[in-house]
Enzyme design. Sequence first.
Site, PDB file in Angstrom:
ATOM      1  N   GLN A 119       0.840  -1.189   0.000  1.00  0.00           N
ATOM      2  CA  GLN A 119       0.000   0.000   0.000  1.00  0.00           C
ATOM      3  C   GLN A 119       0.874   1.237   0.000  1.00  0.00           C
ATOM      4  O   GLN A 119       1.557   1.520   0.980  1.00  0.00           O
ATOM      5  CB  GLN A 119      -0.894  -0.023   1.249  1.00  0.00           C
ATOM      6  N   GLY A 120       0.881   1.995  -1.086  1.00  0.00           N
ATOM      7  CA  GLY A 120       1.728   3.174  -1.220  1.00  0.00           C
ATOM      8  C   GLY A 120       0.974   4.445  -0.885  1.00  0.00           C
ATOM      9  O   GLY A 120       0.600   5.207  -1.791  1.00  0.00           O
ATOM     10  N   SER A 122       1.560   6.518   2.668  1.00  0.00           N
ATOM     11  CA  SER A 122       2.342   7.457   3.468  1.00  0.00           C
ATOM     12  C   SER A 122       3.609   7.907   2.745  1.00  0.00           C
ATOM     13  O   SER A 122       4.228   7.147   1.994  1.00  0.00           O
ATOM     14  CB  SER A 122       2.728   6.815   4.799  1.00  0.00           C
ATOM     15  N   SER A 154       4.513  -1.422   3.878  1.00  0.00           N
ATOM     16  CA  SER A 154       4.592  -2.813   4.321  1.00  0.00           C
ATOM     17  C   SER A 154       4.685  -3.756   3.131  1.00  0.00           C
ATOM     18  O   SER A 154       3.970  -3.597   2.136  1.00  0.00           O
ATOM     19  CB  SER A 154       3.353  -3.180   5.149  1.00  0.00           C
ATOM     20  N   GLU A 238      -9.151  -0.587   7.457  1.00  0.00           N
ATOM     21  CA  GLU A 238      -7.873  -0.901   8.101  1.00  0.00           C
ATOM     22  C   GLU A 238      -7.959  -0.670   9.604  1.00  0.00           C
ATOM     23  O   GLU A 238      -7.264  -1.327  10.383  1.00  0.00           O
ATOM     24  CB  GLU A 238      -6.781  -0.027   7.493  1.00  0.00           C
TER      25      GLU A 238
END
Length: 361
Positions: A119-120, A122, A154, A238
């Site tokens: 997941q891009g 932050s 992550s 999430e």
Amino acid sequence: MDYRDSAEEAEFRTRLRTWLADNAGRFPTSGDEYWARQGEWHQALYGAGFFGLSWPERFGGHDLPAVYDVILDEELAKAGAPPRPSLGYLLHGLCRHGSVELQERFLPGMIDGTQRWCQGFSEPGAGSDLASLRTAAVREGDEYVINGHKIWTSYSDIADWCLLLARTDADVPRHRGISAFIVPMDTPGIEQRPLKMISGITTEFGQVTFDDVRVPARNLVGEPGDGWAMAMTVVGHEREPSTLGYVARYAKTVQSLVARIDEPSDELAVAAVETEMLRLHVRRRLSEQLDGISHTSEGSLDKLLMTWTEQTVGHAALSVTGTSDPELLSSYLYSRAQSVMGGTSQIQKNIIASRLLGLGV
């Protein structure tokens, strides 16, 4: 409310326990080896019929009520097995905002574990204030050219695909100028650098740079400018403890600590109370989901409760064992990140104040 298993749930639980008795010990539960072999664990669960339980059947799931995911998480914790890989929030984002073509193309591999995802979101300087992200995507013909820098990503070192947020319009209010893309991680121009965590784990998080990375325009999720809505769907799911599966692990840690002490411990007593509180809260959330009640900003309340509980359990572990148990020490150190990752606790309090309580913040 009756929280006991139905006949079907009890049969599922028994079948799962039998499978775990033969398979749980084959996989590491922590450290770099766990992260390296998480894909194997994912595929083992899926192959046995225990992954994607509440996800759409047309993409390889089982279309079962969410309570089956909680049963799975409880039994994994009791068996000392690795946790369930957490991809549900990405799936919810694509199911709600992705085209049918994108769903059919990507969701089966996400569910069965044959394709790994990261997941891009932050960035340095754009963590909790996600709307200030600076990674840019410029349209050139049938492609977008992406330049920027992501961090705390992550699984970036093992991922096949990245669900990426990038700014496509700098001339509109910042929330409206963000778009979402599905980016192949082997695209030229992507560089990955792992980040060593304070707990000693070196492969969970990474920072990723994008240098003139070309992505097909068909990999855009939704329309240009739809990225913020998609991101809110993702982070909303999430932040729900019912889909993260941590509650049973907190309870197991508390029980193991109780067995180690000879005298009462105030910190451990507080940890036991908070863990039970969170367990009942998750059960209530599940009951509401089964009644068709959806949650949006309430996810911030869930996130705060989960953060408080994990950090309380971590403090209790440190007070009971000190630094003598490396795994519990690592859990304590990891718990410090809960009040930052997934949106800081301060941001969650602001959301609760403004959107749930109607306060002018």
